[in-house]
Design an enzyme around this catalytic site. Structure first.
Site, PDB file in Angstrom:
ATOM      1  N   TYR A  77      44.429  43.332  44.223  1.00  0.00           N
ATOM      2  CA  TYR A  77      45.018  42.473  43.191  1.00  0.00           C
ATOM      3  C   TYR A  77      44.055  42.313  42.017  1.00  0.00           C
ATOM      4  CZ  TYR A  77      45.868  38.086  40.792  1.00  0.00           C
ATOM      5  OH  TYR A  77      46.014  37.143  39.814  1.00  0.00           O
ATOM      6  N   SER A 128      43.116  37.261  34.993  1.00  0.00           N
ATOM      7  CA  SER A 128      42.648  36.257  35.953  1.00  0.00           C
ATOM      8  C   SER A 128      41.141  36.137  35.894  1.00  0.00           C
ATOM      9  CB  SER A 128      43.072  36.701  37.352  1.00  0.00           C
ATOM     10  OG  SER A 128      42.427  35.931  38.332  1.00  0.00           O
ATOM     11  N   LYS A 182      44.151  43.616  37.805  1.00  0.00           N
ATOM     12  CA  LYS A 182      43.912  42.828  36.587  1.00  0.00           C
ATOM     13  C   LYS A 182      42.820  43.496  35.737  1.00  0.00           C
ATOM     14  CE  LYS A 182      47.083  39.902  37.393  1.00  0.00           C
ATOM     15  NZ  LYS A 182      48.323  39.984  36.593  1.00  0.00           N
TER      16      LYS A 182
END
Ligand code: UD1
Length: 336
Positions: free
Chosen positions: A150, A125, A154
């Site tokens: 989150y 991302s 990544k």
């Protein structure tokens, strides 16, 4: 025929990628635990492509089930989408996020190492960049301390992949997605948010459909032209095709490093108000919205420099923002 495992293949980006893979003649096997999608997506993929992908409902956190799957299937490449993706939720459930987004990654890579399998595409991302000092964002921009659990999954995911790729000869590519939106032109597949949508476009389409009373625009005091925050919204079909390009790069051994990463965006930023105006114009309707305060954790602006991805992946976007906003609305109208 090359057989590709797509984890999370019934999700938003996964399902669009499965369609493009099948259109390109790949044989697809999907693993999905159905935790954030519906089995109906499998039928929709079949309707669009005329071919039913092989499907396994497996919870990849169960390590032994991952092993059994690899024991029974000969795989030429893996595209790994299966992960949790809600930024806010990740702050309340860090261990669930680390387990699902990172343990599973390790299990998959272990099975690949054990069988000397190659070719791995990872969903990363643009969140790994945070608020950059210079726009557009190139791949050379530093990865900043993650703002959310989150985002951290990544970042750490990319680290795990880099180390494993180097040590075990697993060529891999991380694709750093900007903001995927829209739906397949057939509107048989699209984004299926559970509960109240957190992302802008599903919130807009649900507001236009009368499911939500009003869209809140989070902040108009950013340092941008109209004061609202800027993002790089990419049509999900263009994003799906970037996966095929990345996979072909690995299958054709065109990669320059064992681990590579590319920005996948359009290269163009749009503000929230620009999105609202474009949505109203393209779909010929009026949206009920109001300006409210900023959302915690949001950055001012992010859009991609796609020069390297365009060149190295031999890929570029083909669809417009209008295409994406039009398909997103038609998709919404298909929902009960
Ligand atoms: C968010 C995540 C990002 C993640 C992506 C997954 C954050 C900070 N970032 O991206 O890490 O990869 O989702 O899809 O959460 N907006 C409104 N009203 C709304 C919803 C959004 O004004 O009801 C604005 C936001 O403030 C933002 C823009 O719309 O400026 C886009 O928001 P969103 O769709 O949630 O994406 P990101 O926040 O960019």
């Amino acid at each position: 025929m090359r057989k590709i495992l797509v984890t999370g293949g019934l999700g938003f980006i996964g399902s669009h990628t499965v369609v493009e893979l099948q259109n390109e003649g790949f044989e697809v096997v999907i693993i999905d635990d159905l935790s954030n999608t519906s089995i109906k997506v499998l039928d929709s993929i079949t309707e669009i492509t005329g071919k039913k992908p092989d499907f396994h409902q497996i919870d990849l956190r169960i390590k032994n089930d991952v092993k059994t799957f690899f024991d029974n299937n000969k795989i030429d490449g893996v595209i790994h989408f299966a992960a949790f993706k809600a930024v806010g939720e990740s702050m309340h459930k860090p261990l669930d996020y680390y387990e699902n987004n990172l343990s599973v990654l390790v299990y998959l890579l272990q099975e690949m190492r054990n069988r000397k399998l190659n070719n791995f595409i990872f969903s990363s991302s643009c969140t790994v960049y945070g608020q950059v000092d210079e726009l557009p964002i190139t791949e050379k921009a530093p990865v900043k301390t993650a703002e959310s659990v989150y985002g951290n999954t990544k970042q750490i995911g990319e680290e795990i992949l880099k180390d494993a790729s180097k040590a075990h000869n697993i060529n891999s590519i991380a694709l750093r997605y900007f903001n995927p939106i829209g739906a397949h032109e057939s509107v048989k597949i699209g984004e299926l948010p559970l509960g109240v949508p957190q992302n802008l476009i599903p919130f807009i389409t649900q507001t236009a459909a009368g499911i939500r009373a009003e869209l809140s625009v989070f902040g108009d005091d950013y340092d941008t032209n109209d004061g609202t925050a800027i993002r790089d919204y990419i049509h999900v079909v263009d994003l799906a095709k970037a996966h095929i390009a990345a996979l072909n790069r690995l299958l054709n051994k065109k990669n320059k490093e064992s681990f590579e990463y590319f920005n996948v965006g359009t290269g163009k930023g749009s503000s929230v108000l620009e999105i609202i105006n474009a949505f109203e114009r393209v779909n010929n309707l009026k949206l009920n919205y109001k300006i409210v305060g900023r959302r915690e954790g949001d950055i001012t602006a992010a859009f991609a420099d796609t020069t390297i991805a365009n060149k190295e992946l031999n890929w570029k976007t083909e669809k417009s923002l209008d295409d994406a906003l039009e398909s997103a609305w038609r998709w919404q109208l298909e929902q009960d």
